[in-house]
Design a protein around this motif. Structure first.
Motif, PDB file in Angstrom:
ATOM      1  N   GLN A 229       0.744  -1.466  -0.158  1.00 14.45           N
ATOM      2  CA  GLN A 229      -0.190  -0.060  -0.093  1.00 14.45           C
ATOM      3  C   GLN A 229       0.772   1.193   0.172  1.00 14.45           C
ATOM      4  OE1 GLN A 229      -2.550  -1.501   3.099  1.00 14.45           O
ATOM      5  NE2 GLN A 229      -4.235  -1.570   2.659  1.00 14.45           N
TER       6      GLN A 229
ATOM      7  N   ARG B 104       2.606   1.962  -3.441  1.00 14.47           N
ATOM      8  CA  ARG B 104       1.401   1.699  -4.350  1.00 14.47           C
ATOM      9  C   ARG B 104       1.158   3.410  -4.713  1.00 14.47           C
ATOM     10  NH1 ARG B 104      -4.167  -1.698  -3.837  1.00 14.47           N
ATOM     11  NH2 ARG B 104      -4.206   0.213  -2.167  1.00 14.47           N
ATOM     12  N   SER B 105       0.406   4.245  -3.092  1.00 16.04           N
ATOM     13  CA  SER B 105       0.720   5.579  -3.042  1.00 16.04           C
ATOM     14  C   SER B 105       2.213   5.479  -3.363  1.00 16.04           C
ATOM     15  CB  SER B 105       0.497   5.669  -1.580  1.00 16.04           C
ATOM     16  OG  SER B 105      -0.636   5.061  -1.183  1.00 16.04           O
TER      17      SER B 105
ATOM     18  N   TRP C  69       4.235   5.658  -6.074  1.00 17.64           N
ATOM     19  CA  TRP C  69       3.782   5.523  -7.471  1.00 17.64           C
ATOM     20  C   TRP C  69       2.744   5.904  -7.744  1.00 17.64           C
ATOM     21  CZ3 TRP C  69       4.461  -0.504  -8.511  1.00 17.64           C
ATOM     22  CH2 TRP C  69       5.977  -1.146  -8.686  1.00 17.64           C
ATOM     23  N   TYR C  70       1.652   6.034  -7.112  1.00 17.07           N
ATOM     24  CA  TYR C  70       0.868   7.012  -7.564  1.00 17.07           C
ATOM     25  C   TYR C  70       0.838   8.627  -7.704  1.00 17.07           C
ATOM     26  CZ  TYR C  70      -4.196   9.476  -7.868  1.00 17.07           C
ATOM     27  OH  TYR C  70      -5.040   9.778  -8.036  1.00 17.07           O
TER      28      TYR C  70
ATOM     29  N   PHE D 211       3.809   9.180 -10.331  1.00 18.41           N
ATOM     30  CA  PHE D 211       3.382   9.324 -11.589  1.00 18.41           C
ATOM     31  C   PHE D 211       2.447  10.759 -11.863  1.00 18.41           C
ATOM     32  CE2 PHE D 211      -0.300   8.344 -14.261  1.00 18.41           C
ATOM     33  CZ  PHE D 211      -0.004   7.753 -15.693  1.00 18.41           C
ATOM     34  N   MET D 212       1.537  10.797 -10.950  1.00 18.86           N
ATOM     35  CA  MET D 212       0.455  12.034 -11.037  1.00 18.86           C
ATOM     36  C   MET D 212       1.592  13.551 -11.398  1.00 18.86           C
ATOM     37  SD  MET D 212      -2.214  11.564 -11.547  1.00 18.86           S
ATOM     38  CE  MET D 212      -3.127  13.000 -11.339  1.00 18.86           C
TER      39      MET D 212
ATOM     40  N   VAL E 250       8.409   4.744 -12.703  1.00 22.31           N
ATOM     41  CA  VAL E 250       7.260   4.959 -12.807  1.00 22.31           C
ATOM     42  C   VAL E 250       7.274   6.029 -14.355  1.00 22.31           C
ATOM     43  CG1 VAL E 250       5.772   7.258 -11.827  1.00 22.31           C
ATOM     44  CG2 VAL E 250       6.679   5.746 -10.578  1.00 22.31           C
TER      45      VAL E 250
END
Length: 269
Positions: free
Chosen positions: A16, A19-20, A22-23, A26-27, A118
Motif C-alpha cells: 500500500q 502503491r501510494s 507510485w501514484y 506518476f501524477m 514510474v
C-alpha cells in the motif's frame, strides 16, 4: 485467537505504501511531461511522422514495396518505428529518472527504483496512445494498419514495453554511477534504429551479418509485432520470442539487483 505479531490497526502494508508512492510520482511525472513542456506531445507525434515522410519521399529510389514480403511498406515501417520508440524511450527516460527525482529520496518510502518504474509506465502509456492515434489516422487514409491478429500484436507491444523497462532499470544505475555511459547510450540510439530493422528489412543483409544483428533482442520483438499486423508477413530469419523473453527477463532481474546493490550510492548522488 489473538495474534501478537499482527500489524497495528490502521497501519499500511508495504504494498500500500509503494502503491501510494507510485501514484503520487506518476501524477507528478504526468503533469510535468504533458503540461510543463508544451512541445512534448508535438515531438512524440512529429518524430515518427517525419521519419515516415522522409522514407516515403525516397521510396521511389529504393523500391520499398518490393523489399518486404506480404506487407505494405508504409504500415510496416510505422509499426516498426512505434515499437522501437517504445523501447528506446523506456531506456532513455530511465537514465535521467534518478537524478531528476533525487530530492524525493529524503523520504524513506521513496527508493531510486521507483522513479525509473514510474517513468517507464508513463512513457509506455503515452506511446500506446500515440500509436493508437497513428492507427486511427492510417485507417482514415486507407492504410492497412489494423492488426490481423490483435492478441499477437498486443502481446508483442507489451513485450517491447517490458524490454524498455529492463533496459531502463540497468542504464539508470549505470549512467548515474558512471555518467559517460549515458552519453554513449544516447550516441548509439540512432545506429540502433537502423540495425534493429526499423527502416529496412534485415532479411536483405548477408546471413553472416544477420546472425550477429539478431543477437539484439529488439528485432525479435518488432518482427513479432509486425506479424500481429500482417498475418502473411515473412519475418526475419531467426526471429524467436523465447530468446527475446530470456534477454528481457534477464535485464529486468539484473536491473533490480543493481538497484538493490547500489541503493545507498544512488541515493547519495
Amino acid at each position: 485467537m489473538n495474534n501478537s505479531h499482527s500489524a497495528p490497526k490502521g497501519a499500511r502494508t508495504p504494498w500500500q505504501v509503494t502503491r501510494s508512492v507510485w501514484y503520487a510520482m506518476f501524477m507528478r511525472e504526468a503533469i510535468s511531461r504533458t503540461m510543463s513542456d508544451r512541445m512534448g506531445w508535438f515531438w512524440m507525434i512529429f518524430e515518427p511522422f517525419a521519419l515516415v515522410a522522409l522514407m516515403v519521399g525516397i521510396r521511389s529510389f529504393i523500391s520499398g514495396d518490393n523489399l518486404i514480403a506480404n506487407a505494405p511498406f508504409i504500415p510496416w515501417m510505422i509499426v516498426g518505428m512505434m515499437g522501437f520508440f517504445l523501447v528506446r524511450e523506456g531506456m532513455l527516460r530511465g537514465m535521467g529518472a534518478i537524478e531528476g527525482n533525487s530530492a524525493l529520496f529524503a523520504y524513506r518510502q521513496v527508493h531510486p527504483v521507483d522513479p525509473v518504474v514510474v517513468r517507464n509506465f508513463l512513457e509506455g502509456t503515452l506511446r500506446t496512445f500515440v500509436f493508437l492515434i497513428f492507427i486511427a489516422g492510417g485507417l482514415l487514409l486507407g492504410l492497412e494498419l489494423f492488426p490481423d491478429n490483435a492478441v499477437r500484436a498486443i502481446s508483442a507491444w507489451l513485450a517491447l514495453w517490458g524490454l524498455g523497462i529492463g533496459l531502463g532499470l540497468v542504464v539508470s544505475v549505470a549512467s548515474t554511477l558512471v555518467p559517460e555511459v549515458g552519453k554513449i547510450i544516447r550516441i548509439t540510439s540512432l545506429p540502433l534504429l537502423i540495425l534493429s530493422g526499423v527502416l529496412f528489412p534485415l532479411n536483405q543483409l548477408p546471413h553472416r551479418m544477420l546472425e550477429y544483428l539478431m543477437l539484439n533482442p529488439i528485432p525479435h520483438g518488432l518482427e513479432t509485432l509486425r506479424l500481429g499486423f500482417f498475418e502473411n508477413y515473412k519475418a526475419t530469419h531467426g526471429t524467436s520470442m523465447t530468446y527475446f523473453w530470456l534477454v528481457t527477463l534477464s535485464l529486468n532481474a539484473l536491473g533490480l539487483l543493481m538497484h538493490l546493490r547500489f541503493v545507498d550510492r544512488l541515493k547519495a548522488k
